[in-house]
Design a protein around this motif. Structure first.
Motif, PDB file in Angstrom:
ATOM      1  N   LYS A 170       0.817  -1.212   0.000  1.00 44.56           N
ATOM      2  CA  LYS A 170       0.000   0.000   0.000  1.00 44.56           C
ATOM      3  C   LYS A 170       0.854   1.267   0.000  1.00 44.56           C
ATOM      4  CE  LYS A 170      -4.093  -2.065   2.153  1.00 44.56           C
ATOM      5  NZ  LYS A 170      -4.890  -2.189   3.397  1.00 44.56           N
ATOM      6  N   ARG A 171       2.052   1.199   0.580  1.00 48.59           N
ATOM      7  CA  ARG A 171       2.948   2.362   0.555  1.00 48.59           C
ATOM      8  C   ARG A 171       3.267   2.775  -0.877  1.00 48.59           C
ATOM      9  NH1 ARG A 171       7.795   0.766   4.793  1.00 48.59           N
ATOM     10  NH2 ARG A 171       6.626   0.977   6.758  1.00 48.59           N
TER      11      ARG A 171
ATOM     12  N   LYS B 266       6.229   9.920  -3.185  1.00 42.98           N
ATOM     13  CA  LYS B 266       6.033  11.082  -2.322  1.00 42.98           C
ATOM     14  C   LYS B 266       4.547  11.451  -2.306  1.00 42.98           C
ATOM     15  CE  LYS B 266      10.633  13.000  -3.106  1.00 42.98           C
ATOM     16  NZ  LYS B 266      11.406  14.154  -3.646  1.00 42.98           N
ATOM     17  N   LYS B 267       4.049  11.764  -1.146  1.00 42.99           N
ATOM     18  CA  LYS B 267       2.627  12.115  -1.017  1.00 42.99           C
ATOM     19  C   LYS B 267       2.371  13.526  -1.518  1.00 42.99           C
ATOM     20  CE  LYS B 267       1.724   9.027   2.876  1.00 42.99           C
ATOM     21  NZ  LYS B 267       1.252   8.907   4.279  1.00 42.99           N
TER      22      LYS B 267
END
Length: 429
Positions: A148-149, A428-429
């Motif tokens: 999920k990451r 990166k979010k």
């Protein structure tokens, strides 16, 4: 399926083998086979004698006709025309043969003397470890949390589309899945195996030829209204390729490796460690099979499991081999071992593949014979082994190649299949 001649001559050995497999409920089958096999042969012998007698009498009819003794000839002719006893004997033989066939399909194959005895997988025996199992200083998340990451898995959407036991793999995780399969394909081709993409559905005769009824019920999905089953593993389809064939001895061994999707019922409830993509209804696999001469099968058995060990070690995954005990062997297997990968999160090994020598059991059921250089025919031996089966294999891969910063290291052997990447960075979010 064992040789009926062997059972006739060695019933005690067959009974002892049944006991070794902790299947005492099957012991009466041996006596039943002996009884109905004798009935079948007695019916056949009597029928053969009647036919021989009819043939002899038919010659007398001709002689009587030449002598002008038509009435006498006609009386004998009516006697010869009476086939009621032959019909009765044929019915007795058909019924007896069917009982023998069904019982023989249930009696387990004679196991190799080296197989450890035990009732279930708790008695399996560790053979050897390869690579140092490491537990890093940092925490290893559950495998679906790692995926999920990277936005690499969607179980919720798969549940809406297909139900529990299915998944969507996405992005770099999906690419990693395909990379492993492609690498395994080329790895096996490098070992001299012929690459094969087999049918993903097989007929019932192939199903019952390659597995026991218990395995069939637990694993296979049937196509409604057709004599077709979705394959649970491509070894079944590859072995089926040789059904009813007589293979010249000089063409052995036949060594095939295949990619396929696999479909399994996976009946029963499972614990937390078997959620995610550990135990699922659909997965991909690179498989290998060998069809060979009987005297070569144990050498191939040892080669085949070693290929799986070599493949996993090339991806920096520690593994061990585990000898399956007698009670954990499926009925058609002579000898089997599991390859288990190290899980740093669980701090234990878990199964990622299985290698099996089935002797002549599958060949006898499917009529896969070999013609020797002397012209004599005999049954081949068949073997199968998992090369790699993602996405379960991805659990071991992700855990053993996880960096502390959350990124995934790509071992050198796999980099050409990942566009040259040496690491997968967390988005990166």
């Amino acid at each position: 399926m064992i040789d009926i001649k062997f059972l006739r001559e060695n019933p005690d050995a067959v009974r002892e083998n049944i006991k070794k497999k902790f299947q005492d409920a099957k012991l009466p089958l041996v006596d039943e086979v002996i009884e109905y096999d004798a009935k079948s042969r007695a019916a056949q012998q009597e029928a053969d004698a009647i036919r021989a007698d009819k043939k002899k009498i038919s010659k007398q009819i001709g002689a009587l006709m030449k002598q002008g003794k038509k009435e006498e000839a006609q009386a004998i002719k009516e006697k010869v025309a009476d086939n009621s006893r032959l019909d009765e004997l044929d019915a007795i033989k058909r019924e007896a043969d069917e009982i023998v066939r069904k019982d023989m399909m249930l009696i387990p194959q004679i196991i190799d003397p080296s197989v450890p005895l035990g009732p279930d997988d708790s008695c399996n025996v560790e053979i050897e470890k390869f690579g140092e199992p490491v537990v890093p200083d940092f925490e290893i998340p559950y495998h679906t949390d790692i995926m999920k990451r990277f936005n690499g898995i969607d179980l919720d959407a798969a549940g809406d589309v297909a139900g529990n036991g299915f998944y969507y793999l996405m992005g770099d995780i999906a690419r990693l899945h395909s990379a492993v399969i492609s690498y395994a394909r080329d790895f096996m081709i490098g070992k001299g195996f012929t690459y094969c993409v087999p049918p993903f559905m097989i007929r019932s005769r192939v199903v019952t030829g390659v597995m026991s009824f218990a395995e069939m019920d637990a694993m296979m999905y049937k196509i409604e209204g057709e004599d077709l089953y979705l394959i649970g593993t491509s070894e079944h389809s590859m072995i089926g390729k040789f059904i009813d064939q007589i293979i010249p001895e000089e063409q052995l061994p036949q060594t095939l490796t295949s990619y396929s999707p696999c479909f399994r019922k996976e009946k029963g409830a499972h614990g937390i460690e078997e959620r995610g993509v550990y135990r699922i209804h659909q997965f991909a696999k690179q498989e290998m099979i060998v069809v060979c001469k009987p005297e070569e099968s144990m050498d191939w058995y040892n080669k085949m499991w070693s290929y799986t060990v070599e493949l996993f070690r090339s991806m920096d995954i520690p593994v061990r081999t585990l000898e399956c005990c007698s009670g954990d062997l499926a009925d058609l297997k002579v000898k089997s071992c599991d390859v288990e990968a190290w899980s740093p999160r669980q701090k234990k090994y878990f199964e990622v593949g299985s290698c099996s020598n089935l002797g002549d059991a599958q060949a006898r059921r499917l009529q896969i014979r070999v013609k020797g250089t002397d012209g004599k025919k005999y049954f081949a031996h068949t073997l199968n082994n998992t090369c790699v089966a993602p996405p379960r294999m991805l659990i071991a891969f992700l855990e053993n190649n996880l960096n502390e910063d959350g990124s995934i290291r790509i071992p050198e052997a796999l980099r050409p299949y990942m566009g040259g990447k040496s690491v997968i960075e967390v988005p990166k979010k």
